[in-house]
Design an enzyme around this catalytic site. Structure first.
Site, PDB file in Angstrom:
ATOM      1  N   LYS A  20       0.831  -1.232   0.000  1.00 50.01           N
ATOM      2  CA  LYS A  20       0.000   0.000   0.000  1.00 50.01           C
ATOM      3  C   LYS A  20       0.855   1.268   0.000  1.00 50.01           C
ATOM      4  O   LYS A  20       0.687   2.146   0.857  1.00 50.01           O
ATOM      5  CB  LYS A  20      -0.967   0.009   1.175  1.00 50.01           C
ATOM      6  CG  LYS A  20      -2.009  -1.100   1.092  1.00 50.01           C
ATOM      7  CD  LYS A  20      -3.107  -0.907   2.105  1.00 50.01           C
ATOM      8  CE  LYS A  20      -4.048  -2.078   2.155  1.00 50.01           C
ATOM      9  NZ  LYS A  20      -3.456  -3.315   2.691  1.00 50.01           N
TER      10      LYS A  20
HETATM   11  O1  LIG Z   1      -9.319  -2.982   1.517  1.00 44.25           O
HETATM   12  C1  LIG Z   1      -8.460  -3.726   1.995  1.00 44.25           C
HETATM   13  C2  LIG Z   1      -7.177  -3.766   1.521  1.00 44.25           C
HETATM   14  C3  LIG Z   1      -6.301  -4.666   2.063  1.00 44.25           C
HETATM   15  N1  LIG Z   1      -6.648  -5.485   3.069  1.00 44.25           N
HETATM   16  C4  LIG Z   1      -5.631  -6.427   3.585  1.00 44.25           C
HETATM   17  O2  LIG Z   1      -6.073  -7.766   3.291  1.00 44.25           O
HETATM   18  C5  LIG Z   1      -5.811  -8.614   4.417  1.00 44.25           C
HETATM   19  C6  LIG Z   1      -7.109  -9.094   5.000  1.00 44.25           C
HETATM   20  O3  LIG Z   1      -6.891  -9.953   6.091  1.00 44.25           O
HETATM   21  P1  LIG Z   1      -8.058 -10.886   6.685  1.00 44.25           P
HETATM   22  O4  LIG Z   1      -7.390 -11.571   7.832  1.00 44.25           O
HETATM   23  O5  LIG Z   1      -8.483 -11.848   5.611  1.00 44.25           O
HETATM   24  O6  LIG Z   1      -9.153 -10.003   7.117  1.00 44.25           O
HETATM   25  C7  LIG Z   1      -4.959  -7.779   5.376  1.00 44.25           C
HETATM   26  O7  LIG Z   1      -3.610  -7.946   5.018  1.00 44.25           O
HETATM   27  C8  LIG Z   1      -5.383  -6.356   5.067  1.00 44.25           C
HETATM   28  O8  LIG Z   1      -4.367  -5.424   5.359  1.00 44.25           O
HETATM   29  C9  LIG Z   1      -7.925  -5.444   3.532  1.00 44.25           C
HETATM   30  O9  LIG Z   1      -8.307  -6.202   4.450  1.00 44.25           O
HETATM   31  N2  LIG Z   1      -8.809  -4.574   2.984  1.00 44.25           N
END
Ligand SMILES: O=c1ccn([C@@H]2O[C@H](COP(=O)(O)O)[C@@H](O)[C@H]2O)c(=O)[nH]1
Length: 309
Positions: free
Chosen positions: A105
């Protein structure tokens, strides 16, 4: 790289990404104990635990999936040893022929974005030599500094045949605070989506652009609109599992060719052994629980897509 991603999704029939977000409290005690015995309760010990945990999960799931998404924050918290574990993870996943999406990001003024792009998906010049620093295949980019913050990433993608997923509508509860604000009567995320489609036009692979978007599974209606606005952009969809997204929410993120979206789950897979559903597998076999969670996620999304055909 977008062609490799598309091809691997076709072959595995699994439009999913395993998110490698290794918080220490997800890492089973026996792995932490062994790492601390070797390196002490230090940043090095934490990084060793992270690496051993990731390796076990990748070994248990790599044949089922096209891609992984290591979240750099989870490694950065452990300083330099953490970043070394990040790099080791990237390299290992690439050895396993997985597409690696670095969830970094980034996005800044042009000169700084150029350095981020060189370090993560490009090369840096050192005297007469060039080095690839982290060498992921795709990275996530924050577009809110505007085109001059994004263009350096696009330039590197063109040169290195890599790709981007640009934040358009994020999955978190307060994403609407800014992203849904109306600008000339239209939500900001739609304008960003249009820009992603425009950036992507001159970055086409065989059927999809290597300039993709991030749109959260937690906003299915917006996903449907954005799918139409960016028909050639691959959409990285976080928010499945731990954030509440389910297969049935995702159908409109896909195009009619059954492609166009790749769904991430991090905690839902790497910490599956903690869920009641997989409890009988046990902490010692945590990687088997992750494999089961991957199989269940594939079946859930596949079932949802078949139900609307
Ligand atoms: O909009 C967003 C962008 C990035 N993320 C990232 O994805 C994973 C989600 O983790 P989970 O454990 O499946 O919830 C995490 O690395 C976030 O930083 C997001 O969730 N939403």
């Amino acid at each position: 790289m977008i062609n490799k991603l598309t091809e691997k999704i076709r072959k595995t029939h699994a439009p999913i990404v395993v998110g490698l977000d290794p918080m220490l409290n997800y890492i089973p005690k026996h792995i932490q104990d062994a790492a601390f015995k070797e390196c002490g309760e230090t940043l090095e010990g934490a990084a060793e635990a992270v690496w051993q945990f990731n390796k076990a999960i990748v070994d248990a799931t790599h044949d089922l999936i096209p891609a992984v998404k290591p979240q750099i924050a989870m490694y950065e918290q452990f300083g330099i040893p953490g970043l070394m574990a990040f790099k080791k993870t990237v390299d290992y996943c690439k050895e396993k022929d997985l597409v690696v999406i670095g969830d970094i990001k980034r996005g800044d003024i042009g000169s700084t974005s150029a350095a981020y792009a060189a370090g993560h998906i490009g090369r840096v010049q050192v005297g007469s030599k060039e080095y690839a620093g982290f060498d992921e295949d795709f990275v996530t980019v924050n577009p809110y500094l505007g085109s001059d913050g994004v263009n350096p990433f696009i330039d590197v993608c063109k040169k290195e045949k890599k790709g981007l997923f640009i934040l358009v509508k994020t999955s978190n509860p307060s994403s609407g605070e800014f992203q849904d604000q109306l600008v000339n009567g239209r939500p900001l995320y739609e304008l960003v989506g249009e820009k992603v489609a425009e950036w992507g036009q001159e970055c086409m692979g065989d059927s999809y652009s290597y300039i993709g978007a991030v749109v959260g599974a937690t906003y299915p209606e917006m996903g449907k609109i954005l799918r139409r606005i960016m028909p050639k952009a691959y959409i990285l969809v976080p928010g499945y599992g731990a954030q509440g997204g389910q297969g049935k929410d995702l159908v409109h993120f896909f195009n009619e060719d059954g492609l166009g979206a790749i769904v991430n789950s991090s905690r839902g897979i790497i910490a599956a052994y903690k869920q009641e559903k997989y409890a009988e597998i046990g902490e010692a076999n945590f990687a088997d629980a992750s494999r089961r969670a991957v199989e269940d996620m594939i079946a859930d999304i596949d079932g949802a897509l078949k139900a609307v055909k």
